[in-house]
Enzyme design. Sequence first.
Site, PDB file in Angstrom:
ATOM      1  N   ASP A 133       0.840  -1.491  -0.168  1.00 27.25           N
ATOM      2  CA  ASP A 133      -0.420  -0.139   0.053  1.00 27.25           C
ATOM      3  C   ASP A 133       0.927   0.904  -0.359  1.00 27.25           C
ATOM      4  O   ASP A 133       0.457   2.363  -0.005  1.00 27.25           O
ATOM      5  CB  ASP A 133      -0.974  -0.064   1.528  1.00 27.25           C
ATOM      6  CG  ASP A 133      -0.097   0.124   2.774  1.00 27.25           C
ATOM      7  OD1 ASP A 133       1.238  -0.051   2.743  1.00 27.25           O
ATOM      8  OD2 ASP A 133      -1.209  -0.162   3.652  1.00 27.25           O
ATOM      9  N   TYR A 158      12.052   3.091  -0.575  1.00 27.73           N
ATOM     10  CA  TYR A 158      11.335   1.422  -1.001  1.00 27.73           C
ATOM     11  C   TYR A 158      10.453   1.446  -2.200  1.00 27.73           C
ATOM     12  O   TYR A 158      10.044   0.811  -2.820  1.00 27.73           O
ATOM     13  CB  TYR A 158      11.112   0.771   0.549  1.00 27.73           C
ATOM     14  CG  TYR A 158      10.277  -0.545   0.969  1.00 27.73           C
ATOM     15  CD1 TYR A 158      10.562  -1.458  -0.058  1.00 27.73           C
ATOM     16  CD2 TYR A 158       9.287   0.305   1.310  1.00 27.73           C
ATOM     17  CE1 TYR A 158       9.456  -1.986  -0.213  1.00 27.73           C
ATOM     18  CE2 TYR A 158       8.299  -0.593   1.252  1.00 27.73           C
ATOM     19  CZ  TYR A 158       8.503  -1.910   0.321  1.00 27.73           C
ATOM     20  OH  TYR A 158       7.467  -3.366   0.598  1.00 27.73           O
ATOM     21  N   ARG A 290      11.567   9.239  11.775  1.00 29.62           N
ATOM     22  CA  ARG A 290      12.159   8.289  10.254  1.00 29.62           C
ATOM     23  C   ARG A 290      11.866   9.676   8.758  1.00 29.62           C
ATOM     24  O   ARG A 290      10.222  10.292   9.289  1.00 29.62           O
ATOM     25  CB  ARG A 290      11.044   7.136  10.256  1.00 29.62           C
ATOM     26  CG  ARG A 290      11.123   7.008   8.728  1.00 29.62           C
ATOM     27  CD  ARG A 290      10.337   5.522   8.365  1.00 29.62           C
ATOM     28  NE  ARG A 290      10.796   4.620   9.009  1.00 29.62           N
ATOM     29  CZ  ARG A 290       9.469   3.404   9.076  1.00 29.62           C
ATOM     30  NH1 ARG A 290       8.952   3.043   7.760  1.00 29.62           N
ATOM     31  NH2 ARG A 290       9.962   2.319   9.158  1.00 29.62           N
TER      32      ARG A 290
HETATM   33  P1  NAD Z   1      11.618  -9.733   3.364  1.00 28.62           P
HETATM   34  O1  NAD Z   1      12.058  -8.484   4.127  1.00 28.62           O
HETATM   35  O2  NAD Z   1      10.694 -10.793   5.076  1.00 28.62           O
HETATM   36  O3  NAD Z   1      11.554 -11.162   2.970  1.00 28.62           O
HETATM   37  C1  NAD Z   1      12.490 -11.023   1.622  1.00 28.62           C
HETATM   38  C2  NAD Z   1      12.794 -11.721   1.049  1.00 28.62           C
HETATM   39  O4  NAD Z   1      12.803 -12.107  -0.618  1.00 28.62           O
HETATM   40  C3  NAD Z   1      13.910 -12.871   1.987  1.00 28.62           C
HETATM   41  O5  NAD Z   1      13.879 -14.166   2.531  1.00 28.62           O
HETATM   42  C4  NAD Z   1      15.169 -12.427   0.967  1.00 28.62           C
HETATM   43  O6  NAD Z   1      16.315 -13.512   1.020  1.00 28.62           O
HETATM   44  C5  NAD Z   1      14.514 -12.681  -0.757  1.00 28.62           C
HETATM   45  N1  NAD Z   1      15.174 -11.702  -1.618  1.00 28.62           N
HETATM   46  C6  NAD Z   1      15.526 -10.285  -1.630  1.00 28.62           C
HETATM   47  N2  NAD Z   1      16.278 -10.200  -2.281  1.00 28.62           N
HETATM   48  C7  NAD Z   1      16.552 -11.221  -3.458  1.00 28.62           C
HETATM   49  C8  NAD Z   1      16.450 -11.599  -5.036  1.00 28.62           C
HETATM   50  N3  NAD Z   1      17.095 -10.595  -5.132  1.00 28.62           N
HETATM   51  N4  NAD Z   1      16.508 -13.176  -5.560  1.00 28.62           N
HETATM   52  C9  NAD Z   1      16.014 -13.800  -4.625  1.00 28.62           C
HETATM   53  N5  NAD Z   1      15.125 -13.176  -3.818  1.00 28.62           N
HETATM   54  C10 NAD Z   1      15.733 -13.300  -2.465  1.00 28.62           C
HETATM   55  O7  NAD Z   1       9.613  -9.376   3.226  1.00 28.62           O
HETATM   56  P2  NAD Z   1       8.238  -9.393   3.578  1.00 28.62           P
HETATM   57  O8  NAD Z   1       8.099  -8.777   4.885  1.00 28.62           O
HETATM   58  O9  NAD Z   1       8.010 -11.315   3.522  1.00 28.62           O
HETATM   59  O10 NAD Z   1       7.652  -9.264   2.211  1.00 28.62           O
HETATM   60  C11 NAD Z   1       7.205  -9.653   1.143  1.00 28.62           C
HETATM   61  C12 NAD Z   1       6.966  -9.434   0.169  1.00 28.62           C
HETATM   62  O11 NAD Z   1       5.844  -8.821   0.435  1.00 28.62           O
HETATM   63  C13 NAD Z   1       7.922  -7.863  -0.711  1.00 28.62           C
HETATM   64  O12 NAD Z   1       8.106  -8.001  -1.850  1.00 28.62           O
HETATM   65  C14 NAD Z   1       7.033  -6.711   0.459  1.00 28.62           C
HETATM   66  O13 NAD Z   1       7.449  -5.575  -0.731  1.00 28.62           O
HETATM   67  C15 NAD Z   1       5.529  -7.350  -0.137  1.00 28.62           C
HETATM   68  N6  NAD Z   1       4.814  -6.426   1.088  1.00 28.62           N
HETATM   69  C16 NAD Z   1       5.139  -6.717   2.496  1.00 28.62           C
HETATM   70  C17 NAD Z   1       4.636  -6.131   3.301  1.00 28.62           C
HETATM   71  C18 NAD Z   1       4.786  -6.361   5.167  1.00 28.62           C
HETATM   72  O14 NAD Z   1       4.304  -5.716   5.540  1.00 28.62           O
HETATM   73  N7  NAD Z   1       6.090  -7.007   5.218  1.00 28.62           N
HETATM   74  C19 NAD Z   1       3.175  -5.907   3.528  1.00 28.62           C
HETATM   75  C20 NAD Z   1       2.913  -5.290   1.959  1.00 28.62           C
HETATM   76  C21 NAD Z   1       3.891  -6.311   0.768  1.00 28.62           C
HETATM   77  O1  DAU Z   2       2.138  -1.103   4.792  1.00 30.52           O
HETATM   78  C1  DAU Z   2       3.323  -2.247   3.885  1.00 30.52           C
HETATM   79  C2  DAU Z   2       4.482  -2.118   4.382  1.00 30.52           C
HETATM   80  O2  DAU Z   2       4.707  -2.333   5.892  1.00 30.52           O
HETATM   81  C3  DAU Z   2       5.588  -2.795   3.837  1.00 30.52           C
HETATM   82  O3  DAU Z   2       5.418  -2.534   1.897  1.00 30.52           O
HETATM   83  C4  DAU Z   2       6.719  -3.308   4.169  1.00 30.52           C
HETATM   84  O4  DAU Z   2       7.467  -3.600   3.469  1.00 30.52           O
HETATM   85  C5  DAU Z   2       7.215  -3.421   6.057  1.00 30.52           C
HETATM   86  O5  DAU Z   2       7.922  -3.190   6.341  1.00 30.52           O
HETATM   87  C6  DAU Z   2       5.558  -2.298   6.195  1.00 30.52           C
HETATM   88  O6  DAU Z   2       6.342  -0.853   6.558  1.00 30.52           O
HETATM   89  P1  DAU Z   2       6.357   0.000   7.460  1.00 30.52           P
HETATM   90  O7  DAU Z   2       7.658   1.235   7.263  1.00 30.52           O
HETATM   91  O8  DAU Z   2       4.853   0.497   7.637  1.00 30.52           O
HETATM   92  O9  DAU Z   2       6.690  -0.974   8.922  1.00 30.52           O
HETATM   93  P2  DAU Z   2       7.734  -0.548   9.926  1.00 30.52           P
HETATM   94  O10 DAU Z   2       7.170  -2.047  11.134  1.00 30.52           O
HETATM   95  O11 DAU Z   2       9.272  -0.582   9.628  1.00 30.52           O
HETATM   96  O12 DAU Z   2       7.430   0.532  11.044  1.00 30.52           O
HETATM   97  C7  DAU Z   2       6.057   0.180  11.261  1.00 30.52           C
HETATM   98  C8  DAU Z   2       5.385   1.869  11.989  1.00 30.52           C
HETATM   99  O13 DAU Z   2       5.969   1.801  13.037  1.00 30.52           O
HETATM  100  C9  DAU Z   2       5.871   2.581  10.879  1.00 30.52           C
HETATM  101  O14 DAU Z   2       5.244   3.971  10.892  1.00 30.52           O
HETATM  102  C10 DAU Z   2       7.102   3.141  11.772  1.00 30.52           C
HETATM  103  C11 DAU Z   2       7.009   3.218  13.027  1.00 30.52           C
HETATM  104  N1  DAU Z   2       7.773   2.453  13.924  1.00 30.52           N
HETATM  105  C12 DAU Z   2       8.632   1.713  13.612  1.00 30.52           C
HETATM  106  C13 DAU Z   2      10.316   1.179  14.521  1.00 30.52           C
HETATM  107  C14 DAU Z   2      10.602  -0.147  13.458  1.00 30.52           C
HETATM  108  C15 DAU Z   2       8.864   2.814  15.222  1.00 30.52           C
HETATM  109  O15 DAU Z   2       7.535   3.719  15.073  1.00 30.52           O
HETATM  110  N2  DAU Z   2      10.014   2.873  15.588  1.00 30.52           N
HETATM  111  C16 DAU Z   2      10.129   1.115  15.143  1.00 30.52           C
HETATM  112  O16 DAU Z   2      11.094   1.434  15.883  1.00 30.52           O
END
Ligand code: NAD
Ligand code: DAU
Length: 354
Positions: A133, A158, A290
């Site tokens: 999102d 990102y 941030r």
């Molecule tokens: P993550 O960072 O936990 O995992 C990413 C994985 O991709 C790892 O296993 C890493 O080794 C692998 N990777 C990185 N570079 C690579 C490459 N060049 N080739 C093959 N593998 C590679 O990420 P996540 O939180 O599991 O997110 C997964 C996907 O979902 C991402 O595309 C992210 O943008 C998307 N997403 C995440 C969230 C969230 O809240 N975590 C929300 C919405 C969308």
């Molecule tokens: O919205 C989807 C995204 O959510 C994904 O695409 C990203 O991959 C995932 O990392 C996540 O991004 P955020 O930046 O929202 O997630 P994060 O957990 O890093 O932070 C959540 C919120 O908390 C954000 O507003 C920043 C704040 N934060 C984060 C950390 C790590 C803090 O206040 N303190 C912290 O130490």
Amino acid sequence: MILVTGGAGFIGSNFVLDWLAAFDDPIINLDALTYAGNLENLAALDGDPRHVFIHGSIGDFERVAALLATHQPRAIVHFAAESHVDRSIHGPEDFIQTNIVGTFRLLEAARAYWNGLDEARKAAFRFLHVSTDEVYGSLLPGDAAFTEAHRYEPNSPYSASKAASDHLARAYHHTYGLPVLTTNCSNNYGPWQFPEKLIPLVIHNALAGKPLPIYGDGQQIRDWLYVADHCRAIRRVIEAGKPGETYNIGGWNEKTNLDVVKTLCAMLDELQPRTDGQAYTTQITFVTDRPGHDRRYAIDASKLERQLGWKPAETFETGIEKTVRWYLDHQAWVNNVTSGAYREWVGKHYGAPA
Ligand code: NAD
Ligand code: DAU
């Protein structure tokens, strides 16, 4: 057979485990095992012939082309990415290489493979691009939640890199006809999340007696979704989504960061109280914000509900309780990933990475 990229990361490993619990279609799991990739997440699949792990990069066109030719998947589910906003602020290069260039190379390999399929298999093939999102930018307090029609306004390296990859995925459908589906999901939480992200970081720091860092005033809002609900949505989109369409996925759970942290503290006070009798909230520490911090995300997931019948099964209350209990029960996993010992586990279990 499906090809999953990034299946050793947080969402990818949940997806692989959920998929193999629900279906018998084997998975080829291509993951570069960056700091965020951890095969320990998939230890339950040891010896399961339905899971084939390949240590490699989505950016390696020849390798991916050979994998596709050998395994002939009916779908690619593309999770692999650099995913942490703070890391993208400190060093954007890896985000450009993996999220943009890597996705481009993966799309190229998919296009070449898809072009060689017969008409029936071409029509059935799907490329599901997993996105976020964050590509939509930031909302003001009274704004309506993001729909699929919201303009792209990414604010961090990102989210800009994910936005670029979304545009490439869209173009490969529009120009070449590749059957691409894109999902844009809100913040996930649940098992196996690397403790650099807010929820696992706070649980880890709380138990370790460390400060619980809140950026700025802690009033930023995120829309939280339990990871298993995200995985189920992706399965639904692969099976029934329309190529060329995008689908928003979200939990209808808008919370301020401070509220999330206070909820975690209250839950830990109950499940694992501090030995000195103090509340975990005493560890909350406000730190520098941030840079460019998005104020609010909120997803309107009604298209997915209306068209494909998906809605989240977990509320924030049920999902967060499962999550806290999971982390309390998996302290060894947390210790391994935070100490880097999981890399030794990979070497021991699979031999030295190629
Ligand atoms: P993550 O960072 O936990 O995992 C990413 C994985 O991709 C790892 O296993 C890493 O080794 C692998 N990777 C990185 N570079 C690579 C490459 N060049 N080739 C093959 N593998 C590679 O990420 P996540 O939180 O599991 O997110 C997964 C996907 O979902 C991402 O595309 C992210 O943008 C998307 N997403 C995440 C969230 C969230 O809240 N975590 C929300 C919405 C969308
Ligand atoms: O919205 C989807 C995204 O959510 C994904 O695409 C990203 O991959 C995932 O990392 C996540 O991004 P955020 O930046 O929202 O997630 P994060 O957990 O890093 O932070 C959540 C919120 O908390 C954000 O507003 C920043 C704040 N934060 C984060 C950390 C790590 C803090 O206040 N303190 C912290 O130490």
